[in-house]
Design a protein around this motif. Sequence first.
Motif, short mmCIF file in Angstrom:
data_model
loop_
_atom_site.label_atom_id
_atom_site.label_comp_id
_atom_site.label_asym_id
_atom_site.label_seq_id
_atom_site.Cartn_x
_atom_site.Cartn_y
_atom_site.Cartn_z
N LEU A 11 -34.26 100.10 58.16
CA LEU A 11 -35.36 100.80 57.49
C LEU A 11 -36.20 101.56 58.51
N ASP A 12 -36.51 100.91 59.64
CA ASP A 12 -37.30 101.57 60.68
C ASP A 12 -36.60 102.83 61.17
N ALA A 13 -35.28 102.71 61.38
CA ALA A 13 -34.51 103.86 61.88
C ALA A 13 -34.53 105.00 60.86
N ILE A 14 -34.40 104.64 59.58
CA ILE A 14 -34.40 105.66 58.53
C ILE A 14 -35.77 106.33 58.45
N MET A 15 -36.85 105.52 58.48
CA MET A 15 -38.19 106.09 58.33
C MET A 15 -38.61 106.86 59.58
N SER A 16 -38.03 106.53 60.74
CA SER A 16 -38.38 107.25 61.98
C SER A 16 -37.90 108.70 61.94
N GLU A 17 -36.97 108.99 61.01
CA GLU A 17 -36.47 110.37 60.86
C GLU A 17 -37.45 111.24 60.08
N ARG A 18 -38.45 110.62 59.47
CA ARG A 18 -39.32 111.35 58.53
C ARG A 18 -40.02 112.54 59.20
N ALA A 38 -39.42 117.74 49.24
CA ALA A 38 -38.01 117.77 49.65
C ALA A 38 -37.63 116.52 50.41
N VAL A 39 -38.52 116.06 51.28
CA VAL A 39 -38.23 114.85 52.06
C VAL A 39 -38.25 113.62 51.15
N GLN A 40 -39.18 113.59 50.20
CA GLN A 40 -39.23 112.49 49.23
C GLN A 40 -37.92 112.41 48.45
N GLU A 41 -37.44 113.58 48.01
CA GLU A 41 -36.17 113.63 47.26
C GLU A 41 -35.01 113.15 48.13
N THR A 42 -35.04 113.49 49.41
CA THR A 42 -33.99 113.07 50.35
C THR A 42 -33.94 111.55 50.45
N TYR A 43 -35.12 110.93 50.61
CA TYR A 43 -35.17 109.46 50.70
C TYR A 43 -34.78 108.80 49.37
N THR A 44 -35.14 109.44 48.27
CA THR A 44 -34.76 108.91 46.95
C THR A 44 -33.23 108.83 46.86
N ARG A 45 -32.55 109.88 47.36
CA ARG A 45 -31.07 109.88 47.31
C ARG A 45 -30.49 108.81 48.23
N TRP A 46 -31.14 108.59 49.38
CA TRP A 46 -30.65 107.55 50.29
C TRP A 46 -30.74 106.17 49.62
N GLN A 54 -24.57 102.90 52.29
CA GLN A 54 -25.45 103.24 53.41
C GLN A 54 -24.81 102.82 54.74
N ASP A 55 -24.27 101.61 54.76
CA ASP A 55 -23.66 101.09 56.01
C ASP A 55 -22.45 101.91 56.43
N ALA A 56 -21.81 102.56 55.45
CA ALA A 56 -20.60 103.33 55.76
C ALA A 56 -20.95 104.68 56.40
N LYS A 66 -28.81 116.66 56.62
CA LYS A 66 -27.92 117.47 55.78
C LYS A 66 -28.45 117.52 54.35
N VAL A 67 -28.84 116.37 53.82
CA VAL A 67 -29.32 116.31 52.44
C VAL A 67 -30.65 117.07 52.30
N ALA A 68 -31.56 116.87 53.25
CA ALA A 68 -32.85 117.57 53.20
C ALA A 68 -32.66 119.08 53.25
N SER A 69 -31.71 119.54 54.09
CA SER A 69 -31.45 120.98 54.20
C SER A 69 -30.91 121.53 52.89
N ARG A 70 -30.03 120.76 52.24
CA ARG A 70 -29.47 121.22 50.95
C ARG A 70 -30.54 121.24 49.86
N VAL A 71 -31.41 120.22 49.87
CA VAL A 71 -32.51 120.19 48.90
C VAL A 71 -33.40 121.43 49.12
#
Length: 302
Positions: A11-18, A38-46, A54-56, A66-71
């Motif tokens: 979770l820390d690693a994911i949120m550090s990308e914010r 856009a960032v909120q939508e990206t995290y919603t998809r994650w 997620q682990d894969a 990639k997802v944020a850029s597409r959003v």
Amino acid sequence: MGSQPEPDDGLDAIMSERRQLINLAYRLLGSLADAEDAVQETYTRWYAMSREQQDAIESPGAWLTKVASRVCLDLLGSARVRRERYVGEWIPEPLPDSAEWTTGRPAGDPADRITLDESVNMAFLVVLESMTPAERVAFVLHDVFRYSFAEVAEIVGRTPAACRKLASSARHRIDVSQPPATPTTRRAAVVRDFKRAWEAGDIEALIALLDPAVLAVGDGGGLVSAMLHPVEGGEPVARYFADLAPRIRDMTLLERTVNGQPGLVAQLDGATATVIAFEVAGARITHIWAVRNPEKLRPWTT
């Protein structure tokens, strides 16, 4: 004694990308509010994925980018329609220096720290607004964030060669529109002189500070009236601001950093009413952007 829950490193690693995602999305969209969405939508998809999914994912940071850029790419398409119906000219949302930031968010929120460099100055963002969504995304990802054209191609859904062409076209637009760099101290002195001349309603002093082909653009929104058409030319722009001089006598005019460059902020009873960004070439002002839309002034409003 009950055991403490283990910290979730994932979770820390994911949120550090914010912070990186907000920085990217703001440059792609020119709007902090849209960037946050856009960032909120990206995290919603994650978080919509299972833990196994997620682990894969080998690089969650790359996946989020990639997802944020597409959003953002999708949002740019709809934003274009929205902005065509906008009252007055559309101007990107201005950002204060971090010391001036006054949103209601908790102190230290990474979203409060957009890196202010040349890729967020107002002149740069205005040129980005003139690009197609694909051009803008290809250019920002490659030239600003240093993604390879192979990575950009995967996001934009075109070939690497096509993305190279998009970025090259965007780069040409930037190069043609940007004047030679003027030192910040020089810019600040010109803006300070403009402030004094404006407060005095001194048309001659204003004309002396303005490029003969200067362009002044204002936006409105909500209950705020807009400058419906840009004003062009040294004398017309000088007269426009001189005519406003009596109205700013009730206001406090402050020298502030706007998107990393010297600018002005007009406050009325402590609330920010207008944020003004400038482009300065040599000793003359070539562009003025005045933002009055309350929605865009959230980070400036106490």
